[in-house]
Design an enzyme around this catalytic site. Structure first.
Site, PDB file in Angstrom:
ATOM      1  N   LYS A 282       0.778  -1.199   0.002  1.00 49.42           N
ATOM      2  CA  LYS A 282       0.080  -0.110   0.083  1.00 49.42           C
ATOM      3  C   LYS A 282       0.946   1.169   0.015  1.00 49.42           C
ATOM      4  CE  LYS A 282      -3.995  -1.973   2.930  1.00 49.42           C
ATOM      5  NZ  LYS A 282      -4.918  -1.731   1.775  1.00 49.42           N
ATOM      6  N   ARG A 356     -10.081 -11.741   2.128  1.00 53.53           N
ATOM      7  CA  ARG A 356     -11.156 -12.481   1.474  1.00 53.53           C
ATOM      8  C   ARG A 356     -10.620 -14.111   1.502  1.00 53.53           C
ATOM      9  NH1 ARG A 356     -11.290  -9.349  -4.084  1.00 53.53           N
ATOM     10  NH2 ARG A 356     -11.164  -7.630  -2.296  1.00 53.53           N
TER      11      ARG A 356
HETATM   12  N1  BES Z   1      -8.106  -3.697   4.581  1.00 53.06           N
HETATM   13  C1  BES Z   1      -8.267  -3.412   3.136  1.00 53.06           C
HETATM   14  C2  BES Z   1      -9.687  -2.639   2.866  1.00 53.06           C
HETATM   15  C3  BES Z   1      -9.552  -1.201   3.465  1.00 53.06           C
HETATM   16  C4  BES Z   1      -9.273  -0.266   2.941  1.00 53.06           C
HETATM   17  C5  BES Z   1     -10.180  -1.111   4.989  1.00 53.06           C
HETATM   18  C6  BES Z   1      -9.413   0.882   3.379  1.00 53.06           C
HETATM   19  C7  BES Z   1     -10.060   0.229   5.309  1.00 53.06           C
HETATM   20  C8  BES Z   1      -9.747   1.110   4.597  1.00 53.06           C
HETATM   21  C9  BES Z   1      -8.366  -4.604   2.382  1.00 53.06           C
HETATM   22  O1  BES Z   1      -7.423  -5.798   2.638  1.00 53.06           O
HETATM   23  C10 BES Z   1      -7.720  -4.162   0.803  1.00 53.06           C
HETATM   24  O2  BES Z   1      -6.528  -3.776   0.991  1.00 53.06           O
HETATM   25  N2  BES Z   1      -8.490  -4.360   0.077  1.00 53.06           N
HETATM   26  C11 BES Z   1      -8.305  -3.895  -1.440  1.00 53.06           C
HETATM   27  C12 BES Z   1      -8.752  -4.999  -2.325  1.00 53.06           C
HETATM   28  C13 BES Z   1      -7.985  -4.785  -3.742  1.00 53.06           C
HETATM   29  C14 BES Z   1      -6.608  -5.156  -3.711  1.00 53.06           C
HETATM   30  C15 BES Z   1      -9.020  -5.860  -4.542  1.00 53.06           C
HETATM   31  C16 BES Z   1      -8.631  -2.589  -1.645  1.00 53.06           C
HETATM   32  O3  BES Z   1      -9.935  -2.339  -1.057  1.00 53.06           O
HETATM   33  O4  BES Z   1      -8.068  -1.679  -2.128  1.00 53.06           O
HETATM   34 MN    MN Z   2      -5.510  -5.597   1.918  1.00 53.38          MN
END
Ligand code: BES
Ligand code: MN
Ligand code: ZN
Length: 506
Positions: A282, A356
């Site tokens: 990230k 997931r």
């Molecule tokens: N934990 C994150 C989701 C999240 C994002 C929670 C912002 C709270 C605030 C999750 O594991 C994630 O990173 N999801 C990705 C999925 C994508 C790579 C398909 C996302 O939402 O960007």
């Molecule tokens: Mn994630």
């Protein structure tokens, strides 16, 4: 653990004294913006018309969670505070809950430890419902964010709360006790979710979960990496590979003796103690927030504790996969293929779609243990935040009747839930070239494809999914809630178990 206690549950009792005779440090009177309740009129008289004056001047309007402390003579309470709830026609149970929490936070700011709340007879809600949510709100207000500041003075806690509510005293006190437990359990989840990830590693999370759950009489099995491997949970192990910290899988069971063999409510919560994204790392901005990526797991733990303490008449199983998601020499890489415990294969296109994966193995395990109905709770997707913002949780699942049931109890619990579609059409978005499914489906409909990925592991049981990515964390303080973890979904899960008669035959 943080250097100071972050919540304490006051005693909450019921009083039938007249408002002027209630002895307390601060007496809270919830009022409407556009209607003067009998209790406000009485107070206005005791203040020599100060309230009516403040209303006409516009000093106090009774808008949402606005507080006003008029001078009052001849009453036993040290202070009286009106707390606005907005317009009568917009009233819902949550307005009372928030008014109580506002009162509690206002009392503590003034370093007061005894509070009473007068429930107006003209507020359109039953006495037990009012009693429950006022108790919940008062306890929710007795919470601070985690503090590691060595210079902070110790916080002031409410010790004693009295509620004046007309109605059968036995029924009302029972509802108060229920609300007190639900408030306390929400605070337990908030406390855990506020912890930094170096304090709350998967092992620490598992230990603290086990201690808290055993304290409530739940049976606990905390599986370590060896046992997780024996179960061949390739998805959970895959996510854990990049971290120096080993994963855990905490399983909680509640078996009330008189309850029927079925249904069995299976609750599954995402327990990523830190989500760096892994190799699909990230951006640095806001990455610190990813310490709350275990909020779903905390909600399942605290929900199970509430279910046990309230002796809900239904068997329940809680499953919480716990791991960090980190980049490392042995980390999962984009393009890798994992085999789930169930045997399905998954191509990992993005290592940041880790939640997931862990939930896939966890849902399978809940089924193995006998769950007949599933609910999972997860900070799953940024896409859900884009769709619904930071106040509303995304609600997904099948069949309709089950999802509607979850929506109804959620409304009662004060968790705003909004239904999202799960049409099969979306499934082609996460097809894989080489495995049964891929773990991402691209940007379009990202919250829905994430939900449908989890559905692949639910064996077609009734299943509901709560995406709390936007709602687990409050970016700013509100009169009724400090900044930080919100404890979302805890009360919804508990209310669902309490309402088993409404869904047992679904
Ligand atoms: N934990 C994150 C989701 C999240 C994002 C929670 C912002 C709270 C605030 C999750 O594991 C994630 O990173 N999801 C990705 C999925 C994508 C790579 C398909 C996302 O939402 O960007
Ligand atoms: Mn994630
Ligand atoms: Zn995550």
């Amino acid at each position: 653990m943080s250097t100071q206690t972050v919540h304490r549950t006051p005693s909450v009792g019921v009083t039938s004294k007249s408002t002027r005779d209630i002895e307390t440090d601060i007496l809270i009177v919830p009022v409407f913006e556009d209607d003067v309740l009998a209790e406000e009129a009485e107070l206005d008289a005791a203040s020599g018309g100060e309230i009516a004056g403040a209303r006409t001047r516009g000093e106090f309007k009774g808008k949402d969670y606005e507080a006003f402390i008029p001078p009052v003579r001849g009453w036993k309470a040290g202070r009286v505070a009106l707390v606005g709830m907005g317009r009568r026609r917009d009233f819902g149970l949550d307005c009372l809950r928030r008014a109580a929490a506002t009162g509690a936070l206002a009392a503590r700011q003034r370093r007061l430890q005894r509070m009473a709340i007068v429930h107006g007879a003209g507020i359109p809600v039953s006495a037990p419902d009012a009693a429950q949510v006022l108790a919940e709100g008062a306890v929710l207000g007795n919470f601070d964010g985690a503090s590691y500041k060595t210079t902070d003075p110790p916080p002031v806690w409410l010790e004693d709360v009295q509620l004046r509510i007309e109605g059968d005293p036995g029924t009302v006190q029972q509802a108060v006790d229920r609300g007190r437990v639900l408030g306390e359990c929400t605070n337990i989840a908030r406390e855990l979710a506020n912890e930094p990830s170096n304090a709350l590693t998967p092992r620490v999370f598992a230990d603290r979960a086990a201690t808290i759950a055993r304290g409530a009489g739940l049976s606990v099995d905390a599986l370590d990496e060896t046992r997780i491997a024996e179960l061949r949970m390739g998805l959970l192990l895959g996510v854990a590979r990049g971290s120096q910290e080993p994963p855990r899988l905490v399983v909680l069971q509640y078996d009330p003796k008189p309850a029927a063999r079925t249904p069995v409510l299976g609750l599954v919560g995402k327990g990523i103690t830190f989500d760096s994204g892994g190799i699909s790392i990230k951006p640095a901005e806001n990455m610190d927030k990813m310490k709350d990526d275990m909020s779903g797991g905390a909600a399942v733990l605290a929900g199970m504790v509430a279910i046990a303490r309230l002796q809900a008449p239904v068997r329940c199983i809680g499953v919480i996969p716990m791991t960090e998601n980190m980049p490392g020499g042995r980390a999962l890489k984009p393009g890798d293929v994992l085999v789930s415990a169930e045997g399905k294969t998954v191509e990992v296109l993005n290592t940041d779609a880790e939640g997931r994966l862990t939930l896939g193995d966890a849902c399978w395990y809940a089924r193995q243990l006998g769950a007949t109905h599933l609910v999972d709770v997860a900070t799953l997707t940024g896409a859900c935040v884009v769709a619904l913002g930071r106040t509303t949780t995304g609600l997904f699942g099948t069949p309709d009747a089950w999802v509607e049931q979850v929506r109804r109890v959620g409304e009662r619990a004060g968790d705003r839930l909004w239904r999202m579609p799960v049409f099969d059409d979306y499934k082609e978005l996460f097809k894989s070239e080489i495995a049964d499914v891929a773990n991402t489906g691209g940007r379009a409909g990202g919250a829905i494809t994430a939900a449908l990925f989890i559905k692949e592991f639910t064996g077609d049981l009734p299943w509901a999914h709560l995406d709390i990515a936007g709602t687990a964390w409050a970016e700013e303080a509100k009169p009724y809630q400090p900044k930080g973890a919100t404890g979302v979904a805890v009360r919804t899960l508990a209310e669902l178990a309490l309402a088993v008669d409404a869904w047992a035959t679904l």
